[in-house]
Enzyme design. Sequence first.
Site, PDB file in Angstrom:
ATOM      1  N   LYS A 189       2.231  -5.564   5.524  1.00  0.00           N
ATOM      2  CA  LYS A 189       3.238  -5.140   6.196  1.00  0.00           C
ATOM      3  C   LYS A 189       3.049  -4.631   7.561  1.00  0.00           C
ATOM      4  O   LYS A 189       3.802  -4.673   8.503  1.00  0.00           O
ATOM      5  CB  LYS A 189       4.132  -4.150   5.147  1.00  0.00           C
ATOM      6  CG  LYS A 189       4.858  -4.963   4.172  1.00  0.00           C
ATOM      7  CD  LYS A 189       5.476  -4.030   2.881  1.00  0.00           C
ATOM      8  CE  LYS A 189       5.844  -4.519   1.710  1.00  0.00           C
ATOM      9  NZ  LYS A 189       6.001  -3.448   0.629  1.00  0.00           N
ATOM     10  N   GLN A 239       6.408   2.487  -1.143  1.00  0.00           N
ATOM     11  CA  GLN A 239       5.957   1.535  -1.816  1.00  0.00           C
ATOM     12  C   GLN A 239       6.083   1.825  -3.295  1.00  0.00           C
ATOM     13  O   GLN A 239       5.500   2.888  -3.696  1.00  0.00           O
ATOM     14  CB  GLN A 239       4.408   1.285  -1.387  1.00  0.00           C
ATOM     15  CG  GLN A 239       3.768   0.267  -1.866  1.00  0.00           C
ATOM     16  CD  GLN A 239       4.151  -1.314  -1.580  1.00  0.00           C
ATOM     17  OE1 GLN A 239       4.558  -1.634  -0.496  1.00  0.00           O
ATOM     18  NE2 GLN A 239       4.348  -2.197  -2.661  1.00  0.00           N
ATOM     19  N   ASP A 270      14.576  -1.522   2.379  1.00  0.00           N
ATOM     20  CA  ASP A 270      14.142  -2.431   1.090  1.00  0.00           C
ATOM     21  C   ASP A 270      15.411  -2.471   0.319  1.00  0.00           C
ATOM     22  O   ASP A 270      15.581  -3.359  -0.475  1.00  0.00           O
ATOM     23  CB  ASP A 270      13.130  -1.146   0.293  1.00  0.00           C
ATOM     24  CG  ASP A 270      11.964  -1.789   0.226  1.00  0.00           C
ATOM     25  OD1 ASP A 270      11.615  -3.122   0.579  1.00  0.00           O
ATOM     26  OD2 ASP A 270      10.813  -1.102   0.126  1.00  0.00           O
TER      27      ASP A 270
END
Length: 285
Positions: free
Chosen positions: A52, A96, A119
């Site tokens: 990422k 994450q 997200d």
Amino acid sequence: MQILDGKALAKKIEENVTNEVAKLKAETDLTPGLAVILVGQDPASQAYVNMKKKACDRVGFYSVTHEMPQDISQDAIENTITMMNQNPNIDGILVQLPLPPQIDTTKILELVDPAKDVDGFHPYNVGRLVTNLDGFVPCTPLGVMELLSEYNIDVKGKNCCVVGASNIVGKPMAALLLNADATVEVCHIFTDDLKKHTLNADIILVGVGVINLIKEDMVKDGAIIVDIGINRADNGKLVGDVDFANVSPKCSYITPVPGGVGPMTIAMLLSNTLKAAKLNAQKKR
Ligand code: NAD
């Protein structure tokens, strides 16, 4: 059988994001910024965060990774998120997952400013997705929809079987398909006779984490297969949840692993972050 080439589409999307970032910088002097929170030393999480970060660099985003030890406290993560929520240089915040067992993941995800929730895991954005309102949509299922659309696959009226019902893959996948007027079935670990459901499907979308879960006798001729699973085989290679060699000859379209949904997930993170940056730029004017 045609391959749904996520790698090629992701590259196209990245080029587009790169151009948009340059335009935004020229017009507003603002650079999109992404903050990533990475807890612990899990090699898979580290690899994803690394990918990422590299993608952010390629398109010209500012990005920062907050690396924290496995035994970090709830308060310390919450303080970092609060700081990132207030930081005007940060447009997107990504935590994450998974987080260690001592951490209340729901509380963490609920603390992220919904306007920076690239997200799409905050319940506010989940609610907007389910009610078909604009918001941030989880990157993996969003990437699947983009990939289908690139190949002019219209899901309207199609029988879609989603296998896997997690909050980050299966459930948002089902919501997106429903919003696009598909008929949707969601199967999971407790589904009785999975084959009965998959055999009826025009499109099977599987994100479970079980190698070779979907076999040729579970797929009708001409079906479209989207393999979201990422597994490490005994020989070290990355494989999906579908027995690709035996299933692919029966399909009209299929995603490979790697090179299918994986690259699309990263591409959607970039486009979600760009979207957040544009919205934040409007607020700053
Ligand atoms: P998860 O463990 O949270 O959820 C797994 C789901 O699969 C659950 O709903 C469970 O009920 C279901 N399931 C488990 N075994 C099953 C079985 N035998 N039959 C039917 N359903 C079964 O996992 P997740 O985070 O949703 O990830 C699922 C897979 O997708 C993993 O392989 C993961 O690596 C992959 N993934 C890929 C991407 C990508 O970018 N391609 C992104 C996220 C996750």
